[in-house]
Design a protein around this motif. Structure first.
Motif, PDB file in Angstrom:
ATOM      1  N   GLU A  90       0.804  -1.218   0.000  1.00 40.77           N
ATOM      2  CA  GLU A  90       0.000   0.000   0.000  1.00 40.77           C
ATOM      3  C   GLU A  90       0.841   1.275   0.000  1.00 40.77           C
ATOM      4  N   GLU A  91       1.937   1.250   0.793  1.00 42.67           N
ATOM      5  CA  GLU A  91       2.765   2.471   0.859  1.00 42.67           C
ATOM      6  C   GLU A  91       3.352   2.791  -0.518  1.00 42.67           C
ATOM      7  N   ASP A  93       2.040   1.981  -3.479  1.00 37.51           N
ATOM      8  CA  ASP A  93       0.942   2.454  -4.325  1.00 37.51           C
ATOM      9  C   ASP A  93       0.658   3.936  -4.031  1.00 37.51           C
ATOM     10  N   ASP A  94       0.599   4.262  -2.748  1.00 34.33           N
ATOM     11  CA  ASP A  94       0.384   5.667  -2.355  1.00 34.33           C
ATOM     12  C   ASP A  94       1.523   6.541  -2.865  1.00 34.33           C
ATOM     13  N   ALA A  95       2.770   6.037  -2.708  1.00 34.16           N
ATOM     14  CA  ALA A  95       3.938   6.817  -3.111  1.00 34.16           C
ATOM     15  C   ALA A  95       3.919   7.097  -4.608  1.00 34.16           C
ATOM     16  N   ASN A  97       1.503   7.332  -6.606  1.00 32.08           N
ATOM     17  CA  ASN A  97       0.407   8.161  -7.085  1.00 32.08           C
ATOM     18  C   ASN A  97       0.194   9.401  -6.219  1.00 32.08           C
ATOM     19  N   GLY A  98       1.243   9.788  -5.521  1.00 33.75           N
ATOM     20  CA  GLY A  98       1.161  10.994  -4.706  1.00 33.75           C
ATOM     21  C   GLY A  98       1.988  12.109  -5.323  1.00 33.75           C
ATOM     22  N   ASP A  99       2.348  13.111  -4.522  1.00 30.11           N
ATOM     23  CA  ASP A  99       3.116  14.217  -5.099  1.00 30.11           C
ATOM     24  C   ASP A  99       4.535  14.296  -4.545  1.00 30.11           C
TER      25      ASP A  99
END
Ligand SMILES: Nc1ncnc2c1ncn2[C@@H]1O[C@H](COP(=O)(O)OP(=O)(O)O)[C@@H](O)[C@H]1O
Ligand SMILES: [Mg+2]
Length: 145
Positions: A90-91, A93-95, A97-99
């Protein structure tokens, strides 16, 4: 770009030039043998982003390190993920698609999967040891993305 650096300091300086080309959300895959300079480069990138370079070390066991900043720098290492293993966590995936700006050591091991997961620009940095303190470094935008 293709650059030859003659010391770890020069590789860190190269990273600050590369920083100018990166925007939040971009992902940079670093490939090359152990000792080729991937973490050294990441340290230079951190410094160029106003992040304390001393906190940067290969996240070989933690898989992912997040260095807060504006933007943040997220440092990933796929070295210990087995061939054919699953890079979905999850981390990450978040990374992706984050900024933050994301650097992935050994990211070439799962390049096809990254190409699907990354929505921003994907860059590849290839590091080659060509002398005791000499590294040939090629950095380009991924042409298959
Ligand atoms: N031109 C150079 N660029 C980067 N590192 C260099 C260079 N010359 C010597 N070194 C040394 O090589 C090692 C690179 O280690 P590191 O950055 O951890 O590599 P990697 O993350 O690719 O395994 C460091 O000990 C660094 O001081
Ligand atoms: Mg490393």
């Amino acid at each position: 770009m293709i650059v030859e650096t003659g010391s770890a300091v020069e590789t860190e300086q190269l990273a600050s030039q590369v920083r100018e080309k990166l925007s939040p959300g971009d992902v940079l895959v670093l490939t090359g043998d152990l000792g080729a300079g991937k973490t050294t480069f990441t340290r230079g990138l951190a410094r160029a982003m106003g992040i304390d370079p001393n906190v940067v070390s290969s996240p070989t066991f933690t898989l992912i390190n997040i260095y807060p900043g504006t933007p943040a720098l997220i440092h990933v290492d796929f070295y210990r993920i087995p061939d054919g293993g699953d890079i979905f966590f999850e981390e990450l995936d978040d990374a992706l698609n984050g900024d933050a700006i994301v650097v992935i050591e050994w990211g070439d091991r799962f390049l096809d999967q990254l190409r699907e997961m990354v929505q921003g620009k994907l860059f590849i940095g290839r590091f080659r040891v060509t002398g005791e303190e000499i590294r040939e470094i090629v950095i380009e935008e991924d042409s298959h993305h």
